[in-house]
Structure formats: C-alpha cells, structure tokens
Scaffold this motif. Structure first.
Motif, PDB file in Angstrom:
ATOM      1  N   UNK A   8       0.411  -1.065   0.229  1.00  0.00           N
ATOM      2  CA  UNK A   8       0.460   0.310  -0.157  1.00  0.00           C
ATOM      3  C   UNK A   8       0.733   1.509   0.522  1.00  0.00           C
ATOM      4  N   UNK A   9       1.950   1.114   0.481  1.00  0.00           N
ATOM      5  CA  UNK A   9       2.988   2.308   0.859  1.00  0.00           C
ATOM      6  C   UNK A   9       4.095   2.560  -0.001  1.00  0.00           C
ATOM      7  N   UNK A  10       4.275   1.326  -1.215  1.00  0.00           N
ATOM      8  CA  UNK A  10       5.240   1.219  -1.816  1.00  0.00           C
ATOM      9  C   UNK A  10       5.975   2.380  -2.981  1.00  0.00           C
ATOM     10  N   UNK A  11       7.012   2.577  -2.827  1.00  0.00           N
ATOM     11  CA  UNK A  11       7.578   4.154  -3.456  1.00  0.00           C
ATOM     12  C   UNK A  11       7.273   5.619  -2.297  1.00  0.00           C
ATOM     13  N   UNK A  12       6.267   5.470  -0.967  1.00  0.00           N
ATOM     14  CA  UNK A  12       6.066   6.594  -0.560  1.00  0.00           C
ATOM     15  C   UNK A  12       7.174   7.079   1.041  1.00  0.00           C
ATOM     16  N   UNK A  13       7.690   8.012   0.926  1.00  0.00           N
ATOM     17  CA  UNK A  13       8.233   8.332   1.644  1.00  0.00           C
ATOM     18  C   UNK A  13       7.227   9.100   3.559  1.00  0.00           C
ATOM     19  N   UNK A  14       7.045   8.572   4.217  1.00  0.00           N
ATOM     20  CA  UNK A  14       6.142   8.882   5.479  1.00  0.00           C
ATOM     21  C   UNK A  14       7.484   8.908   6.397  1.00  0.00           C
ATOM     22  N   UNK A  15       6.600  10.696   7.472  1.00  0.00           N
ATOM     23  CA  UNK A  15       7.821  10.529   8.446  1.00  0.00           C
ATOM     24  C   UNK A  15       6.327  10.472  10.107  1.00  0.00           C
ATOM     25  N   UNK A  16       6.689   9.845  10.620  1.00  0.00           N
ATOM     26  CA  UNK A  16       6.450   9.276  11.768  1.00  0.00           C
ATOM     27  C   UNK A  16       6.722   9.876  12.850  1.00  0.00           C
ATOM     28  N   UNK A  17       5.965  10.684  14.111  1.00  0.00           N
ATOM     29  CA  UNK A  17       7.142  11.351  14.621  1.00  0.00           C
ATOM     30  C   UNK A  17       5.802  10.562  16.560  1.00  0.00           C
ATOM     31  N   UNK A  18       7.368  10.479  17.325  1.00  0.00           N
ATOM     32  CA  UNK A  18       6.747   9.478  18.302  1.00  0.00           C
ATOM     33  C   UNK A  18       6.670   7.691  18.216  1.00  0.00           C
ATOM     34  N   UNK A  19       7.844   8.047  17.097  1.00  0.00           N
ATOM     35  CA  UNK A  19       7.925   6.374  16.526  1.00  0.00           C
ATOM     36  C   UNK A  19       8.321   5.339  17.592  1.00  0.00           C
ATOM     37  N   UNK A  20       9.290   5.859  18.788  1.00  0.00           N
ATOM     38  CA  UNK A  20       9.331   5.040  19.184  1.00  0.00           C
ATOM     39  C   UNK A  20       8.608   3.902  20.295  1.00  0.00           C
TER      40      UNK A  20
END
Length: 252
Positions: A8-20
């Motif tokens: 679903x997210x192939x080719x996409x760059x996604x930033x996630x905060x609080x990812x730990x």
C-alpha cells in the motif's frame, strides 16, 4: 496486529513522530511492512534502536530528537530527502489532569509545545515538498479530549482542540494544492504515555464520569490502522475530518 495491505505504501516516504513506542511505533511498523520508506523520530534513542531491530530489512531512517526543536525538524528533512508523501504527527504528552485553577505555566507551555507547536512546525516544513509534488497527506493525532471537556486537564484539552483547528486550516488552505490533512481522535489506548492524576479536585470531577462512559482501551495497532488509512490513497476523498477511534465513546 490488524490485517495489513501489502504494497500500500510502496514508493512512498512517510514521516512518523513519537515512533519509538505506542501508536507512533505501531504506525511506523505498519507503513514499513506495507512497503513504505519510514522516517521515524522519537526523543528516546533506545526506543528507535529497538524499532530498527524490529524492522530489520525494511526501509527505515531514524532521527533522535525532541519534535519541538528545530534541529530535529531539520534532521528529519535531511533524512527524508527530496520527497515526503505522508506525515503522521503522533508524539504527544499529557498534563497530569490539572484543572484551570491548578495548571502552571510550565505545564501549559510544554504541553502546547509538544502537542501543537511541534506538529505545526513539522507540517510547515514538509508542505513545500508535498505541494511541489501535487500530493501529500498529513494525519494529526488529536484525542477524545478534542471533542469534549471532561477527558483530561485544561492544557491537554486545549491543545487537542487546537490540533483540530490546525488540521482543518491546513485542509482548507492547501486542499486545492493536493494536500489532505485529517485527524484521528483516540479514546483510551493501551500505551506507555504517562498520565498521572496530579489533582485531587480533577480526580473527583473526571473519575466518576470516566468510570461510567469510557470504553475498554484500544490497542496501538487499532489506532495505527486508522492513521495509515488516512495516510493512504484509500482515503483520497477525505480531507479536514476528525475521525474518532474511541470504541464509541464520542457518541455517549
């Protein structure tokens, strides 16, 4: 984990905060396992090390830092490179349930800094990349506290109401440029976010109400499912909404 959608997210760059940890971690893991490139940021380095181990073999960049600091935002942009397709502003903190008569300036300012100012600055930073591409999705984590006044203290409640206003403003101003901005409003979620009750008065006001109407806590994976749907093309016609993911709490 709820069912994932391969590619679903192939080719996409996604930033996630609080990812730990918690919702942020579940979101980052889901995106990576669905083929996306994840730029994950958290204030605790060890948590990101654990995430890197879990996602060994997936496309993951990590940035250690406080989401409120400009140097963290700058590092996220460097890690992302020349494109950001999605941004999940998940990082947040509570306020010890302090009512208006008891809230101190330091608590108010810190809660607003993490819950509102950080997401604003990071959104502002990635918008030019999204606008240049003609497409992008921002998902902010609000709260059941954004929908009512009886869920948390005054600082947290006010900050999450403001997150909703910010989300809708981004949707209004930049929707014509291909940008979608939506918010998820979780109810109780089983995470490690610290939520001590710092006010006897608040406990007496909030406690009885919560015991009556708050549904069982959701899992972080359930929230990640909602967030990733809003990030994905599956919600292409959804812009400016606040999606409760609260087990029905908002209808009580």
């Amino acid at each position: 984990m709820t069912d994932t959608t391969a590619g679903r997210f192939t080719g996409s760059t996604v930033v996630v905060t609080g990812a730990g940890s918690g919702i942020g971690r579940a979101t980052a893991v889901r995106i990576a396992r669905e083929g996306g490139r994840v730029v994950a940021t958290d204030v605790v380095a060890d948590r990101l090390d654990d995430l890197r181990t879990e996602l060994d073999g997936h496309d993951l960049e990590t940035v250690v830092g406080d989401v409120t600091a400009q140097e963290t935002i700058d590092a996220v942009l460097v890690a992302a490179g020349d494109r950001v397709d999605g941004l999940a502003n998940v990082a947040g903190i509570m306020d010890r349930f302090l009512p208006p008569t008891e809230v101190d300036d330091a608590t108010w300012e810190r809660v607003f800094s993490v819950n509102l100012t950080g997401p604003m600055r990071l959104t502002r930073a990635v918008l030019p990349l999204m606008i240049a591409a003609g497409k992008g999705s921002v998902v902010n984590v609000a709260s059941e506290a954004a929908l009512r006044g009886s869920t948390a203290g005054v600082a947290y409640t006010s900050s999450k109401h403001a997150v909703v206003g910010f989300t809708r403003s981004v949707a209004f101003f930049h929707g014509p440029q291909g940008i979608r901005a939506n918010a998820v409003a979780p109810g109780a979620v089983a995470t490690n976010i610290e939520a001590p009750m710092g006010s006897e008065y608040a406990a007496g006001r909030i406690g009885p109400i919560s015991q009556l109407i708050v549904p069982a806590a959701a899992s972080a994976d359930q929230l990640a499912a909602a967030i990733t749907w809003l990030l994905s093309d599956g919600s292409a016609n959804v812009n400016g909404v606040v999606l409760p993911s609260d087990g029905g709490w908002s209808v009580v």
